[in-house]
Design a protein around this motif. Sequence first.
Motif, short mmCIF file in Angstrom:
data_model
loop_
_atom_site.label_atom_id
_atom_site.label_comp_id
_atom_site.label_asym_id
_atom_site.label_seq_id
_atom_site.Cartn_x
_atom_site.Cartn_y
_atom_site.Cartn_z
N PHE A 70 0.98 -1.06 0.10
CA PHE A 70 -0.07 -0.04 0.08
C PHE A 70 0.77 1.28 -0.01
O PHE A 70 0.49 2.16 -0.67
CB PHE A 70 -0.96 0.13 1.34
N ASP A 71 2.05 1.28 0.77
CA ASP A 71 2.83 2.34 0.84
C ASP A 71 3.26 2.47 -0.58
O ASP A 71 3.46 3.75 -1.05
CB ASP A 71 4.02 2.24 1.77
N LEU A 72 4.03 1.74 -0.96
CA LEU A 72 4.57 1.74 -2.53
C LEU A 72 3.65 2.41 -3.64
O LEU A 72 3.79 3.20 -4.51
CB LEU A 72 4.95 0.32 -3.02
N ALA B 31 -3.34 12.53 -7.40
CA ALA B 31 -3.06 13.11 -6.10
C ALA B 31 -4.22 12.53 -5.09
O ALA B 31 -4.01 12.17 -3.87
CB ALA B 31 -2.77 14.39 -6.10
N ASN B 32 -5.26 12.83 -5.48
CA ASN B 32 -6.52 12.40 -4.54
C ASN B 32 -6.55 10.84 -4.39
O ASN B 32 -6.67 10.55 -3.17
CB ASN B 32 -7.84 12.75 -5.08
N ILE B 33 -6.26 10.07 -5.37
CA ILE B 33 -5.94 8.61 -5.04
C ILE B 33 -5.07 8.27 -4.05
O ILE B 33 -4.93 7.43 -3.11
CB ILE B 33 -5.85 7.77 -6.51
N SER B 34 -3.69 8.85 -4.22
CA SER B 34 -2.65 8.93 -3.33
C SER B 34 -3.03 9.17 -1.96
O SER B 34 -2.79 8.35 -1.01
CB SER B 34 -1.41 9.59 -3.85
N LYS B 35 -3.83 10.20 -1.93
CA LYS B 35 -4.24 10.80 -0.38
C LYS B 35 -5.11 9.89 0.23
O LYS B 35 -4.99 9.40 1.21
CB LYS B 35 -4.75 12.17 -0.56
N ARG B 36 -6.21 9.23 -0.59
CA ARG B 36 -6.96 8.32 0.07
C ARG B 36 -6.40 6.90 0.40
O ARG B 36 -6.60 6.41 1.21
CB ARG B 36 -8.14 8.08 -1.05
N LEU B 37 -5.42 6.48 -0.32
CA LEU B 37 -4.80 5.25 -0.01
C LEU B 37 -3.99 5.45 0.98
O LEU B 37 -3.95 4.69 1.78
CB LEU B 37 -3.84 4.88 -1.20
N GLN B 38 -3.21 6.59 1.25
CA GLN B 38 -2.43 6.93 2.49
C GLN B 38 -3.50 6.96 3.71
O GLN B 38 -3.06 6.36 4.72
CB GLN B 38 -1.95 8.40 2.25
N GLU C 163 -6.31 2.15 8.34
CA GLU C 163 -7.01 0.73 8.55
C GLU C 163 -5.87 -0.52 8.36
O GLU C 163 -5.84 -1.27 9.12
CB GLU C 163 -7.87 0.38 7.29
N VAL C 164 -4.95 -0.47 7.39
CA VAL C 164 -4.11 -1.22 6.97
C VAL C 164 -2.98 -1.45 8.18
O VAL C 164 -2.77 -2.77 8.62
CB VAL C 164 -3.42 -1.26 5.73
N LYS C 165 -2.52 -0.39 8.54
CA LYS C 165 -1.37 -0.44 9.66
C LYS C 165 -2.01 -0.84 10.86
O LYS C 165 -1.19 -1.71 11.50
CB LYS C 165 -0.70 0.96 9.60
N PRO C 166 -3.10 -0.33 11.39
CA PRO C 166 -3.73 -0.90 12.46
C PRO C 166 -4.06 -2.46 12.42
O PRO C 166 -3.71 -3.06 13.47
CB PRO C 166 -4.89 0.08 13.00
#
Length: 91
Positions: A34-36, A61-68, A74-77
Amino acid sequence: MNNHPKTIEKYDGSPEELCEDFGNLDYDALVEHFDLLTKKFAKDSLHDLGLKHPEVAQYLANISKRLQEILDEEVKPMANLCRPYNEKWIK
């Protein structure tokens, strides 16, 4: 050469199999992917901005922001929660 191919030539499975394989990754590996992917969309946004494609750049940019946001919220927790269980199975 097409800059936006319809398939990933290095992967010989179907798109459905690719999604299954991606979804089956260890959660820490999923964080990395997800980070990549987040960074890839941000990089592409800057590239399209340089090509004078401001609308495409904004979408990227919006996609990148939403993925972040998904990564952080969600993913990190989830990876942090599941890490002890995964480590127990490795022993």
